[in-house]
Design a protein around this motif. Sequence first.
Motif, mmCIF file in Angstrom:
data_model
loop_
_atom_site.group_PDB
_atom_site.id
_atom_site.type_symbol
_atom_site.label_atom_id
_atom_site.label_comp_id
_atom_site.label_asym_id
_atom_site.label_seq_id
_atom_site.Cartn_x
_atom_site.Cartn_y
_atom_site.Cartn_z
ATOM 1 N N TYR A 171 48.742 38.450 29.426
ATOM 2 C CA TYR A 171 50.159 38.163 29.286
ATOM 3 C C TYR A 171 50.869 38.414 30.610
ATOM 4 C CZ TYR A 171 49.053 38.332 24.314
ATOM 5 O OH TYR A 171 48.501 38.102 23.086
ATOM 6 N N THR A 172 51.501 37.380 31.147
ATOM 7 C CA THR A 172 52.246 37.504 32.391
ATOM 8 C C THR A 172 53.702 37.796 32.048
ATOM 9 O OG1 THR A 172 50.755 35.942 33.470
ATOM 10 C CG2 THR A 172 52.856 36.390 34.561
ATOM 11 N N PHE A 173 54.152 39.023 32.379
ATOM 12 C CA PHE A 173 55.470 39.516 31.986
ATOM 13 C C PHE A 173 56.507 39.307 33.081
ATOM 14 C CE2 PHE A 173 53.178 41.698 28.686
ATOM 15 C CZ PHE A 173 54.119 42.031 27.718
ATOM 16 N N PRO A 174 57.785 39.247 32.701
ATOM 17 C CA PRO A 174 58.848 39.393 33.690
ATOM 18 C C PRO A 174 59.016 40.879 34.036
ATOM 19 C CG PRO A 174 59.792 39.189 31.513
ATOM 20 C CD PRO A 174 58.299 39.013 31.345
ATOM 21 N N LYS A 175 59.842 41.180 34.990
ATOM 22 C CA LYS A 175 60.151 42.582 35.309
ATOM 23 C C LYS A 175 60.926 43.188 34.147
ATOM 24 C CE LYS A 175 62.680 45.518 38.559
ATOM 25 N NZ LYS A 175 61.618 46.558 38.569
ATOM 26 N N SER A 176 60.446 44.322 33.649
ATOM 27 C CA SER A 176 61.093 44.940 32.500
ATOM 28 C C SER A 176 60.706 46.412 32.393
ATOM 29 C CB SER A 176 60.695 44.216 31.205
ATOM 30 O OG SER A 176 61.257 44.850 30.081
ATOM 31 N N ASP A 177 61.686 47.225 32.036
ATOM 32 C CA ASP A 177 61.409 48.622 31.684
ATOM 33 C C ASP A 177 61.220 48.770 30.180
ATOM 34 O OD1 ASP A 177 61.611 49.439 34.324
ATOM 35 O OD2 ASP A 177 63.751 49.928 34.160
ATOM 36 N N ASN A 178 61.260 47.645 29.497
ATOM 37 C CA ASN A 178 61.237 47.684 28.032
ATOM 38 C C ASN A 178 60.302 46.594 27.496
ATOM 39 O OD1 ASN A 178 62.082 48.912 25.698
ATOM 40 N ND2 ASN A 178 63.997 47.763 25.530
ATOM 41 N N ALA A 179 59.055 46.611 27.982
ATOM 42 C CA ALA A 179 58.047 45.641 27.551
ATOM 43 C C ALA A 179 57.193 46.246 26.443
ATOM 44 C CB ALA A 179 57.171 45.233 28.725
ATOM 45 N N HIS A 180 56.796 45.412 25.493
ATOM 46 C CA HIS A 180 56.046 45.896 24.330
ATOM 47 C C HIS A 180 54.875 44.965 24.005
ATOM 48 C CE1 HIS A 180 59.826 48.042 23.680
ATOM 49 N NE2 HIS A 180 60.440 46.864 23.645
ATOM 50 N N ILE A 181 53.841 45.555 23.461
ATOM 51 C CA ILE A 181 52.781 44.812 22.777
ATOM 52 C C ILE A 181 52.786 45.286 21.335
ATOM 53 C CG2 ILE A 181 50.318 44.370 22.559
ATOM 54 C CD1 ILE A 181 51.409 43.063 25.021
ATOM 55 N N ILE A 182 53.025 44.372 20.420
ATOM 56 C CA ILE A 182 53.027 44.703 18.997
ATOM 57 C C ILE A 182 51.655 44.378 18.419
ATOM 58 C CG2 ILE A 182 54.021 44.130 16.743
ATOM 59 C CD1 ILE A 182 56.610 43.400 18.300
ATOM 60 N N LEU A 183 51.109 45.311 17.673
ATOM 61 C CA LEU A 183 49.854 45.094 16.938
ATOM 62 C C LEU A 183 50.177 45.183 15.459
ATOM 63 C CD1 LEU A 183 46.799 44.796 16.600
ATOM 64 C CD2 LEU A 183 46.594 47.277 16.900
ATOM 65 N N ASP A 184 50.176 44.045 14.817
ATOM 66 C CA ASP A 184 50.520 43.964 13.394
ATOM 67 C C ASP A 184 49.243 44.052 12.574
ATOM 68 O OD1 ASP A 184 51.380 43.323 10.852
ATOM 69 O OD2 ASP A 184 52.802 41.802 11.536
ATOM 70 N N ILE A 242 50.900 48.819 8.022
ATOM 71 C CA ILE A 242 51.133 49.509 9.290
ATOM 72 C C ILE A 242 51.334 48.495 10.415
ATOM 73 C CG2 ILE A 242 50.160 51.088 11.005
ATOM 74 C CD1 ILE A 242 50.779 52.481 8.408
ATOM 75 N N LYS A 243 52.353 48.757 11.236
ATOM 76 C CA LYS A 243 52.508 48.043 12.500
ATOM 77 C C LYS A 243 52.592 49.062 13.623
ATOM 78 C CE LYS A 243 54.774 43.906 10.694
ATOM 79 N NZ LYS A 243 55.848 42.900 10.874
ATOM 80 N N VAL A 244 51.929 48.745 14.727
ATOM 81 C CA VAL A 244 51.854 49.647 15.875
ATOM 82 C C VAL A 244 52.440 48.926 17.076
ATOM 83 C CG1 VAL A 244 50.296 51.029 17.315
ATOM 84 C CG2 VAL A 244 49.752 50.634 14.902
ATOM 85 N N TRP A 245 53.079 49.677 17.985
ATOM 86 C CA TRP A 245 53.543 49.071 19.222
ATOM 87 C C TRP A 245 53.175 49.938 20.414
ATOM 88 C CZ3 TRP A 245 56.937 51.595 15.956
ATOM 89 C CH2 TRP A 245 57.685 52.631 16.513
ATOM 90 N N PHE A 246 53.050 49.289 21.543
ATOM 91 C CA PHE A 246 52.699 49.948 22.791
ATOM 92 C C PHE A 246 53.757 49.566 23.830
ATOM 93 C CE2 PHE A 246 48.983 48.773 20.353
ATOM 94 C CZ PHE A 246 48.266 49.958 20.254
ATOM 95 N N ASP A 247 54.303 50.549 24.522
ATOM 96 C CA ASP A 247 55.361 50.320 25.502
ATOM 97 C C ASP A 247 54.818 50.326 26.922
ATOM 98 O OD1 ASP A 247 57.188 50.266 23.429
ATOM 99 O OD2 ASP A 247 57.689 52.395 23.611
ATOM 100 N N PHE A 248 55.417 49.472 27.769
ATOM 101 C CA PHE A 248 55.022 49.379 29.170
ATOM 102 C C PHE A 248 56.258 49.162 30.037
ATOM 103 C CE2 PHE A 248 51.463 47.851 26.666
ATOM 104 C CZ PHE A 248 50.356 48.421 27.265
ATOM 105 N N LYS A 249 56.119 49.479 31.291
ATOM 106 C CA LYS A 249 57.047 49.034 32.318
ATOM 107 C C LYS A 249 56.298 48.016 33.174
ATOM 108 C CE LYS A 249 59.778 53.280 32.554
ATOM 109 N NZ LYS A 249 60.283 54.387 33.418
ATOM 110 N N THR A 250 56.906 46.852 33.370
ATOM 111 C CA THR A 250 56.207 45.781 34.073
ATOM 112 C C THR A 250 57.011 45.314 35.274
ATOM 113 O OG1 THR A 250 57.227 44.125 32.614
ATOM 114 C CG2 THR A 250 55.055 44.950 31.990
#
Length: 765
Positions: free
Chosen positions: A170-183, A268-276
């Motif tokens: 996944y190629t992200f824009p610049k963000s301090d609030n990027a997520h990957i959701i695992l449903d 259950i849904k899980v999320w993972f946070d990143f800064k990109t």
Amino acid sequence: MKKILTAIFSAAVSIAAAQNQPSENLVQYVRPIIGTQRMGHVYPGATVPFGMVQLSPETDTASYDLNGHYNPDVYKYCAGYQYDDKTIVGFSHTHFSGTGHSDLGDFLVMPTVGPLKLNPGTADKPGSGYRSAFSHDNEVSAANYYKVKLDASGIIAEMTTTTRVGFHQYTFPKSDNAHIILDLMAGIYNYPDKNLWVYLRRINDSTVAGYRITNGWARTRTLYFAMTFNKPFTQMGYKNFSKREVYGGFWGKFNGVKNFPDVAGRQIKVWFDFKTSQDEKIKIKMALSPVSIEGALNNMQTEAPGWDFDKVKNDGQQQWETELHKIVIEGSKDDKENFYTSMYHAMINPTVYMDADGNYKGLDQGIHHADGFTNYTTFSLWDTHRALHPLFNIIETKRNADIAQSMLAHFDQSPEHMLPIWSNSANENWCMSGFHSVSVLADAIIKGNAPFDANKALDAAITTANHRDYEGIGYFNDMGYIPDEKDGNSVSSTLEYAYDDWCIAQIAKKLNRTADYDTFIKRSQNWKNVFDPKSGFMHPKLADGTFRPTKFDPFTTIGMGFIEGNAWNYTLYVPHDVPGLIKAMGGNKRFVTYVDSLFSYNLPDKYFAETEDITKDGIIGNYVHGNEPSHQIAYMYDWTDKPWKTQDKIRMILKKMYKNTPDGLGGNDDTGQMSAWYIFSALGFYPVAPGSDQYATGSPSVYHAVLNLENGKTFTINTKNQSDKNVYVQKILLNGQVLSGYFISHSDIMNGGEITFVMGPKHKG
């Protein structure tokens, strides 16, 4: 002499140069998007040949949403993707290809930026959740590669696979609030209580693993996973959407919602946070296992140890090149796109179902080891016994032998002591009629592709055929037919059991088991017991031996004793005894008239409302190409004095039912059966009765083809005077000798050589 030597030398150089020229790239002609519109029910995502992972986008599902509202469109989303949809919900790792039933869609992943949203939202208001709009202009669908731009975030999503690992980029824009959701609760055709349990544990700051147990089409399906990122996540969290689960006792002593060690529940849904940073690529590998978390981790390390996305993509596409080169054709770009996409769709299923170390879960829910074979699942046998497995017996001989051994392992593990009917993921789905695994076994044994105990296979087939408690078999064996009062599919099941018993007889004959042959060849004639000479149709028969006197309509399906077909089509379902059927129907002239009428009569509109697809997809007149019981019909003219009508009808069907467009499949692909019909028919021959070594010829649409066989030999197909108008065969030459009839044998192909079809604009006769 010098000139002669120079000429010889030049010719030798030319030949050597030709032999060393790289073969044409065939992956370029694969368009997985073909069949994603309307009722093809295929998916556009990434997979390798027969891979356990099918990583593909979901544009919607047939399910209950988080508010308890039900989407009743179960049939539409069998593969999770419909070309006409405008939004994507996420990307999941398991899919059926071309089936008529919805399930799978495991472990949905969705990248987002901005405020975290855990509800997918709706198609008309995608901004209300993590769903995103997309455009086909920004979508690429190729063999083992899928790419799309998610308009909501600007994220570029790419995916590829190995056999057991899905690889996301996944190629992200610049963000301090990027997520990957695992449903972990998402799936195709979700309903209350489908999710029996999910579990996830954190291994480190970039890896999690777990499992999901579902009660869907397969009632007890457990799938394990391991998921790792190419960079640590800054934080992870989860939400439990089930109102019924109460956590107490020692579980309540931890703050388990953020950066938790593990979690378990139904919804259950899980999320993972990143800064990109701008254009940063977040990569994910998701490995699957039918056995254990440890198996999933080992599969990942074995198949995808690094982070080189392009290498995994290229390696998978090279696997496709190897498979596609088993048949090399000449033709137009459109011809090649239709042909090689059909090859692609034919080589998705069955799917590998075992870990890299050979361990797999069996039908008894125990762990087994595949000793000397690869274990497979996803057996849509009512469909695929007709042409897909016969195709494999030509170009995938080792694989089809492994598939047969997988079926025998299924029998050994079956509490019912039956061969598979429609099996998936260590479960028997009991879908459709007949027990057509015996056709697959017979076809392999008769054609000399049986590196297993053929006597054991025959014993398993006989045990299955004598299972009195299954779908009217007891009545069939005792009375010679299934009474109309006892089973809603009484006629079609009688016909299919008769064919299956003929297959058993062929194995018995091959193995010199005379008593078994006598029993089953006699039972194979039971089709005659449901043929009514007065009406001229296969007809529901009552327990008292009389045909149902009222409420019989040969155009309709429901209530007429047939499954996915009507009397007009099913009356011609006697593939193993076409001469006998012709005689019963009144001889050559009446038979030809009957088959002609099938194509010329228009099915009345009122009957479309009762078919599964509720459309006219796959129908020509009253001939239903989109449902498999019709697939042999056009070739049956070869047994009459009008074989040219086979040639005419085949070319018509090829043109009407197959196109290189999103709506280019005239009905469900049914895990490759529709595509296998196309491949055989484009080459000019077809296995009307699998279990026989005979193929009926038609009218090839290719200009030239070479079958590269696993035994090292080649079988070449030439067509002279090929054109859209020259559909009629003037003569056929096999290895230079004029063929006296319209049939060739399996050995003619496997021994190598060539067949030449001389074509013309006018038929003979």
